[in-house]
Write an enzyme that holds these catalytic residues in place. Structure first.
Site, short mmCIF file in Angstrom:
data_model
loop_
_atom_site.label_atom_id
_atom_site.label_comp_id
_atom_site.label_asym_id
_atom_site.label_seq_id
_atom_site.Cartn_x
_atom_site.Cartn_y
_atom_site.Cartn_z
N HIS A 107 -17.98 65.40 25.16
CA HIS A 107 -19.21 66.13 25.50
C HIS A 107 -20.36 65.16 25.82
CE1 HIS A 107 -22.04 69.60 25.10
NE2 HIS A 107 -22.88 68.65 24.73
N GLU A 108 -20.60 64.24 24.91
CA GLU A 108 -21.73 63.33 25.11
C GLU A 108 -21.49 62.40 26.30
OE1 GLU A 108 -24.41 64.10 23.65
OE2 GLU A 108 -23.49 65.43 22.16
N HIS A 111 -22.88 64.05 29.36
CA HIS A 111 -24.33 63.84 29.49
C HIS A 111 -24.59 62.41 30.01
CE1 HIS A 111 -25.88 67.50 27.72
NE2 HIS A 111 -25.21 67.35 26.59
N GLU A 156 -26.36 70.24 30.48
CA GLU A 156 -25.31 70.81 29.64
C GLU A 156 -24.07 71.17 30.49
OE1 GLU A 156 -25.79 70.53 26.51
OE2 GLU A 156 -24.18 71.72 25.63
MG MG Z 1 -25.16 68.83 24.86
#
Ligand code: MG
Length: 500
Positions: A264-265, A268, A294
């Site tokens: 997830h990170e 980003h 996101e």
């Molecule tokens: Mg996030």
């Protein structure tokens, strides 16, 4: 180039430096700092924030923006110069409308509210938090009053996270989404449930973290411009184009979360690493909005990281790393387990099929609070009622209900919908990507993510903040943010997994 533009860039570059210096302090606070450092760190951050604010809202910056708006009035609105002036003007206008005394008052009120929230959550007693939330809400309403009347007062809050987006647009999207997600969950509940006990065995922390590092290296996360550390709450932070960091955490009772939070990170982070280096230290640098940001993290975590082709590539290595934990488990069974659908109380642990419903509930309550249509004392009861309606479960206490999220303690209202919009945008982009990269599944099955990352860089990342989120999504996919691709994605995925 215009002398005035050069001067503005110099000043805004310094403001950006101060912001990034604060980010370094914030990163250190969560990664390295001993508990005794809290007070001094708070003061340092407040001082830096104040200097940055004063610098940004100076008369010189205001005058330069006014002059440059006139100077570039005839320029192509999509040129870097015009976009930069437009964004600087928008941010300047917002910053000037909010008096510094208000900002100071809000900092004091929300820090007390945060302490009360921690206590209230610990004791699962909403009454401890209630007066603080009422005070926070009062400040939110005052904040709204600093701005010209909008179609809906909530628009003012939303605009801070999703520039240009309206409450009515989000409501319309969620109205389509809600009944379909509720129906999907009901259909799944009637089917044979998947087995996932092997995900909750003991997994070695270091081996899991190393596995995640290997995966995001293949994704294309650039380690020469990044690093990963451990922190209690995973996050991504940017100190410059050449220094984009992430953190992860290890949870004994949910070990695989370590891996998925790294994925997830990294999503980003790759968005930040993919920025146009010419935008460095200017208002054009960064994500178009929280939802667009996101969409990137969710894409790598879910559309890639919870897909079958992905695990057809990585599962043999995972099994080799954890032979006893995954003994007798095949790739299909593993894939089903990591995609198990189960209505649950806590938003951050929710699966893809139920997650957005947690958000819709919060958005409805926030709008009602801002409209004054809801008495704060009724909040826990209304929360529980909506949980029953959408997810079919009733929180056993307020800690697992209305008190679970930190956002309202900061007085941060308007934020939540960006999470759900991010999910929708990820699926909307994904349909376009699949149309453009015909053999995407085969590439993923081979562990090759270069075409996917290249596509995202070209279509999304390199534009930074140049376009408002709806404009960007329209440009890339041909329509504004719409729920249909996400509904198609969920329906197809779970029909297969649960035999709907
Ligand atoms: Mg996030």
């Amino acid at each position: 180039m215009s002398e005035k533009l050069e001067r503005l860039k110099t000043l805004l570059g310094e403001v950006a430096d101060l912001g990034r210096a604060s980010a370094v302090l914030g990163w250190d606070q969560q990664v390295n700092m001993p508990p005794g450092g809290g007070e001094a760190r708070g003061q340092q951050l407040a001082t830096l924030g104040k200097i940055a604010q004063e610098k940004f809202t100076s008369d010189e910056v205001g005058q330069l923006i006014e002059d440059l708006k006139a100077e570039f009035a005839g320029a192509d609105p999509e040129s870097d110069e015009a976009a930069m002036i437009r964004i600087a003007a928008r941010n300047y206008d917002k910053a000037k409308r909010v008096p510094p005394e208000f900002v100071a008052e809000q900092a004091v009120v929300s820090s007390k509210a945060f302490e009360a929230w921690v206590e209230a959550k610990g004791k699962s007693d909403f009454s401890i938090f209630r007066p603080h939330l009422e005070k926070n809400l009062e400040l939110v309403k005052r904040y709204i009053s600093f701005f010209p009347p909008a179609d809906h007062p909530y628009d003012v809050l939303l605009d801070d996270y999703e520039p240009g987006m309206k409450t009515a647009e989000v409501k319309a999207i969620f109205d389509v989404l809600r009944p379909q997600q509720v129906a999907l969950i009901k259909a799944i509940a009637g089917k044979k449930q998947v087995k996932d006990d092997f995900l909750y065995k003991k997994y070695n922390e270091k081996k899991l973290i190393d596995f995640g590092v290997n995966v995001i290296t293949k994704f294309g996360y650039d380690w020469k411009r990044g690093r990963q550390d451990k922190a209690p709450h995973p996050f991504q932070t940017t100190f410059g184009w050449g220094d984009v960091r992430i953190t992860t955490r290890f949870e004994e009772d949910n070990p695989l979360a370590t891996l998925f939070s790294t994925l997830h990170e990294s999503g980003h982070a790759m968005y930040e690493q993919g920025q146009n280096p010419a935008y460095e230290r200017t208002p054009l640098f960064g994500g178009a909005s929280l939802a667009i940001h996101e969409s990137q993290s969710r894409m790598w975590e879910n559309l890639v990281g919870r897909s079958l082709p992905f695990w057809e590539h990585f599962f043999p290595a995972l099994k080799k790393t954890f032979p006893s934990q995954l003994d007798g488990v095949g790739v299909k069974a593993f894939y089903k387990a990591i995609n198990k659908v189960e209505p649950s109380f806590i938003r951050v642990n929710a699966d893809e099929a139920t997650y957005n419903l947690h958000i819709m509930l919060r958005l409805e309550l926030e709008i009602a609070m801002v409209e004054g249509a809801l008495d704060i004392k009724d909040l826990p009861a209304i929360w529980n009622e909506k949980m029953r309606e959408y997810l079919g479960i009733t929180p056993p206490n307020d800690a697992k209900g209305v008190l679970q999220d930190v956002h309202w303690s900061y007085g941060s209202i308007g934020y939540f919908s960006t999470y759900a919009l991010g999910n929708l945008v990820s699926a909307q982009l994904w349909e376009r990507i699949r149309a453009d990269i015909k053999d995407l599944d085969d590439q993923i099955r081979k562990g090759d993510f270069s075409a996917l990352l290249g596509w995202l860089r070209e279509k999304v990342h390199k534009h930074g903040q140049k376009y408002e989120p709806q404009v960007l999504v329209q440009k890339v996919t041909g329509s504004k943010i719409t729920p249909e691709p996400y509904i198609r994605y969920l329906t197809q995925k779970y029909s297969e997994i649960y035999g709907l």
